[in-house]
Design an enzyme around this catalytic site. Structure first.
Site, mmCIF file in Angstrom:
data_model
loop_
_atom_site.group_PDB
_atom_site.id
_atom_site.type_symbol
_atom_site.label_atom_id
_atom_site.label_comp_id
_atom_site.label_asym_id
_atom_site.label_seq_id
_atom_site.Cartn_x
_atom_site.Cartn_y
_atom_site.Cartn_z
ATOM 1 N N GLY A 1 34.373 92.196 62.113
ATOM 2 C CA GLY A 1 35.646 91.784 62.744
ATOM 3 C C GLY A 1 35.991 90.369 62.859
ATOM 4 N N THR B 1 37.950 87.237 60.711
ATOM 5 C CA THR B 1 39.337 87.073 59.791
ATOM 6 C C THR B 1 39.350 88.113 58.822
ATOM 7 O OG1 THR B 1 39.132 84.834 60.731
ATOM 8 C CG2 THR B 1 41.006 85.331 59.593
ATOM 9 N N LYS C 1 51.031 72.263 58.206
ATOM 10 C CA LYS C 1 50.250 71.634 57.381
ATOM 11 C C LYS C 1 51.009 71.553 56.018
ATOM 12 C CE LYS C 1 46.012 72.405 54.095
ATOM 13 N NZ LYS C 1 45.019 73.356 54.067
HETATM 14 C C1 LIG Z 1 32.070 75.373 57.157
HETATM 15 C C2 LIG Z 1 33.101 76.350 56.824
HETATM 16 C C3 LIG Z 1 34.594 75.908 56.895
HETATM 17 C C4 LIG Z 1 35.613 77.006 56.336
HETATM 18 N N1 LIG Z 1 36.931 76.625 56.505
HETATM 19 C C5 LIG Z 1 37.663 77.204 55.931
HETATM 20 C C6 LIG Z 1 39.276 76.860 55.833
HETATM 21 O O1 LIG Z 1 39.581 75.903 56.193
HETATM 22 N N2 LIG Z 1 39.996 77.883 55.710
HETATM 23 C C7 LIG Z 1 39.689 79.109 54.971
HETATM 24 O O2 LIG Z 1 40.491 79.818 54.563
HETATM 25 N N3 LIG Z 1 38.349 79.430 55.229
HETATM 26 C C8 LIG Z 1 37.549 78.743 55.699
HETATM 27 N N4 LIG Z 1 36.112 79.082 55.598
HETATM 28 C C9 LIG Z 1 35.956 80.481 55.459
HETATM 29 C C10 LIG Z 1 36.235 81.379 56.507
HETATM 30 O O3 LIG Z 1 35.586 80.925 57.670
HETATM 31 C C11 LIG Z 1 36.114 82.954 56.460
HETATM 32 O O4 LIG Z 1 36.488 83.100 55.113
HETATM 33 C C12 LIG Z 1 36.794 83.671 57.268
HETATM 34 O O5 LIG Z 1 36.320 83.308 58.748
HETATM 35 C C13 LIG Z 1 36.501 85.086 57.189
HETATM 36 O O6 LIG Z 1 35.006 85.369 57.384
HETATM 37 P P1 LIG Z 1 34.675 86.745 57.592
HETATM 38 O O7 LIG Z 1 35.516 87.694 58.169
HETATM 39 O O8 LIG Z 1 34.317 87.231 56.039
HETATM 40 O O9 LIG Z 1 32.860 86.807 58.223
HETATM 41 P P2 LIG Z 1 32.518 86.747 59.567
HETATM 42 O O10 LIG Z 1 33.470 85.670 60.413
HETATM 43 O O11 LIG Z 1 31.064 85.972 59.448
HETATM 44 O O12 LIG Z 1 32.413 87.866 60.126
HETATM 45 C C14 LIG Z 1 31.643 88.795 59.920
HETATM 46 C C15 LIG Z 1 31.737 90.290 60.785
HETATM 47 O O13 LIG Z 1 30.746 91.118 60.492
HETATM 48 C C16 LIG Z 1 30.092 91.852 61.746
HETATM 49 N N5 LIG Z 1 28.731 92.271 61.193
HETATM 50 C C17 LIG Z 1 27.966 91.597 60.200
HETATM 51 N N6 LIG Z 1 26.937 92.501 60.123
HETATM 52 C C18 LIG Z 1 27.085 93.610 60.979
HETATM 53 C C19 LIG Z 1 26.330 94.587 61.411
HETATM 54 N N7 LIG Z 1 24.842 94.704 60.740
HETATM 55 N N8 LIG Z 1 26.474 95.530 62.317
HETATM 56 C C20 LIG Z 1 28.158 95.047 62.709
HETATM 57 N N9 LIG Z 1 28.700 94.205 62.418
HETATM 58 C C21 LIG Z 1 28.155 93.148 61.283
HETATM 59 C C22 LIG Z 1 29.907 90.514 62.440
HETATM 60 O O14 LIG Z 1 29.754 90.852 63.777
HETATM 61 C C23 LIG Z 1 31.406 89.909 62.308
HETATM 62 O O15 LIG Z 1 32.280 90.696 62.977
HETATM 63 C C24 LIG Z 1 35.216 78.120 56.180
HETATM 64 C C25 LIG Z 1 34.001 78.719 56.119
HETATM 65 C C26 LIG Z 1 32.934 77.796 56.408
HETATM 66 C C27 LIG Z 1 31.349 78.137 56.330
#
Ligand SMILES: Cc1cc2nc3c(=O)[nH]c(=O)nc-3n(C[C@H](O)[C@H](O)[C@H](O)COP(=O)(O)OP(=O)(O)OC[C@H]3O[C@@H](n4cnc5c(N)ncnc54)[C@H](O)[C@@H]3O)c2cc1C
Length: 494
Positions: free
Chosen positions: A11, A13, A76
């Site tokens: 959950g 982004t 932006k």
């Molecule tokens: C330093 C940094 C800066 C960034 N800056 C940018 C930016 O400026 N612009 C941009 O577009 N992107 C940026 N990003 C990337 C961006 O943060 C991610 O692409 C975006 O937040 C999406 O993350 P996600 O949903 O893939 O993962 P996450 O936000 O990590 O979500 C993972 C989800 O999986 C769930 N989960 C994992 N394992 C389990 C399990 N076993 N059981 C149940 N639930 C589980 C967690 O609870 C969570 O809800 C940046 C990343 C970093 C590290």
């Protein structure tokens, strides 16, 4: 039609963007559930976007006046790079989002750039030639009722608040939200994912699974053992430290990316705070050293403000779609935050997947075409990011020297740089390699001329009068007039 179950794990982004786009696209017999674990949490960063994010809000029917205040969002117009080059006159440049007016003014940048590459003293710094650079310099918002041309722009936002908003939207579209932690993944005898098993005994059987579990890569990488292709040999940064500061006095509608001793730091103005973060390589400094350097830069050495330390894994999975599982977001791969491309790749992955799905192609053929496309996007964007490090001219630390000496470049990037140095047309090379869809000529031109990748200033020959076709100062002042005439709104605090 038989009911079918689609389960999204994660959950963040990525998970909520998937939930919304899939809820809009899938036939009514597909029931979508999203499962996330508050104990594991989300990564909680990612405040900058590319113009493609506007398409998401359009699809969701969310007006800027509605969603932007809820997410503390700002406009932006591009990214200002500071301190990546030591060449005189090139200590900063702006990577603009394009506007239709640039089609005319950019000709001067390209023309003068060729002359400068061929050793003539033409003014080829990119900032004079693009509307968005002037908007940022004059602190104007990219909003106009009168401009007779279109322009691209993007946003900065609070990632946590955006996640909440997307969650509400998805739930209102019928997505079931479950809170639990997956401890085990069961496969069918054929090797597909059959079900997810949670710590409290809940079992979720599904027909298709979307892995949005972040860097954990719980389904595609862990359960299905899809290989991960690391980019670490030419993208050295693997950690970040983030810190928020109060809103500034005179914000600009831009992200600022300032080179540091062992990486770079972002400065992202929101309406409620400024997001700052230092992206660095732990091969060269420790987390403590990085935090101290960031605090010193921000004047916060003794301030009682908390920081967040994050690890980053750069690279991508070999294939984002395998069997009955699609990985999206950090579970699929990450290039690094420079140029803020992560959410762009999330959107593209889901949209492309939906296209294949709706076309009803046979699964294996569709998967192969899809994976090839997505891999090309990741590798193409990576090359543009790598180039920022490769062409740096800093010599102050081993980190920058190692980046400049990096020989692990893709053939594509090597050929592009060779064409630049030879003085030949970059546009022809982008076309020959068919890579302009990753980053267009405008972006490559701004990067390479913004760093001053030209023959030594001392060796430049005067520009003959017949080649003095484009005057940078005149173009900049014409663009400033346009900005003042058509973009009346000033970016105020926050
Ligand atoms: C330093 C940094 C800066 C960034 N800056 C940018 C930016 O400026 N612009 C941009 O577009 N992107 C940026 N990003 C990337 C961006 O943060 C991610 O692409 C975006 O937040 C999406 O993350 P996600 O949903 O893939 O993962 P996450 O936000 O990590 O979500 C993972 C989800 O999986 C769930 N989960 C994992 N394992 C389990 C399990 N076993 N059981 C149940 N639930 C589980 C967690 O609870 C969570 O809800 C940046 C990343 C970093 C590290």
């Amino acid at each position: 039609m038989q009911p079918q179950q689609l389960i999204i794990l994660g959950g963040g982004t990525a998970g909520w963007i998937c939930a919304n786009l899939l809820a809009l696209a899938l036939p009514a017999n597909w029931q979508i559930s999203l499962l996330e674990s508050p104990q594991i949490g989300t990564i909680g960063v990612g405040e900058g976007a590319t113009p493609q994010l506007r398409l998401l809000f359009e699809k969701l029917g969310l007006a800027e006046t509605n969603w932007m205040p809820q997410c503390h969002a700002t406009y932006k117009t591009g990214i200002r790079f500071q301190g990546w080059s030591t060449k005189a006159g090139f200590d900063h440049y702006f990577h603009p989002f394009p506007s239709a007016i640039d089609d005319e003014t950019a000709k001067g940048c390209y023309f003068n750039g060729v002359l400068r590459r061929k050793g003539m003293a033409a003014d080829a710094h990119p900032d004079s030639y693009f509307l968005a650079s002037q908007l940022a310099q004059l602190r104007r918002l990219p909003l106009s009722d009168t401009a007779p041309f279109a322009l691209d722009y993007a946003y900065h936002f609070d990632a946590g608040l955006l996640g909440k908003l997307l969650q509400q939207q998805a739930v209102s579209r019928g997505v079931t939200h479950l809170v639990n932690q997956v401890s085990q993944v069961r496969l069918t005898p054929g090797g597909d994912i059959a079900s997810l098993h949670c710590v409290d005994g809940l079992t979720l059987a599904g027909d298709f699974f979307v892995d949005c579990s972040g860097f954990h890569g719980r389904l595609l990488q862990q359960a299905l053992a899809e290989p991960f292709i690391s980019y670490a040999d030419n993208l050295f940064n693997n950690a970040a430290v983030a810190i928020a500061t109060p809103v500034g006095q005179q914000p600009r509608p831009q992200t600022t990316a300032t080179a540091m001793q062992y990486g770079w730091r972002w400065h992202i103005p929101l309406t409620s705070r400024v997001g700052n973060g230092y992206v660095y390589s732990q091969h060269y400094i420790s987390a403590d050293q990085a935090e101290t350097e960031l605090r010193r830069e921000l004047g916060l050495l003794d301030a009682d403000i908390s920081t967040r330390h994050l690890q980053m894994k750069v690279g991508r999975v070999a294939n984002s779609w395998q069997r009955n599982c699609l990985a999206v977001g950090l579970a699929q791969g990450f290039i690094e935050p420079l140029e803020a491309t992560a959410l762009l790749l999330v959107q593209e992955t889901v949209n492309r997947f939906i296209q294949h799905w709706q076309a009803g192609q046979p699964a294996a053929g569709a998967r192969q075409a899809f994976n090839q496309y997505i891999n090309g996007r990741f590798d193409g964007i990576r090359d543009y990011i790598v180039c920022h490090y490769k062409v740096n001219s800093r010599t102050d630390t081993e980190y920058w020297r190692a980046n400049a000496a990096n020989q692990q470049l893709s053939d594509s990037l090597q050929q592009l740089l060779a064409v630049w140095h030879s003085g030949e047309a970059l546009s022809d090379e982008l076309r020959r390699q068919q890579i302009g869809q990753h980053y267009p000529l405008l972006s490559w031109q701004c990067l390479l001329s913004g760093y001053g990748i030209f023959p030594d200033a001392a060796s430049l020959k005067p520009l003959p009068p017949q080649l003095q076709r484009y005057h940078a100062g005149h173009i900049a002042s014409q663009l400033q007039q346009l900005v003042k005439q058509h973009f009346p709104q000033q970016m105020t605090t926050g």
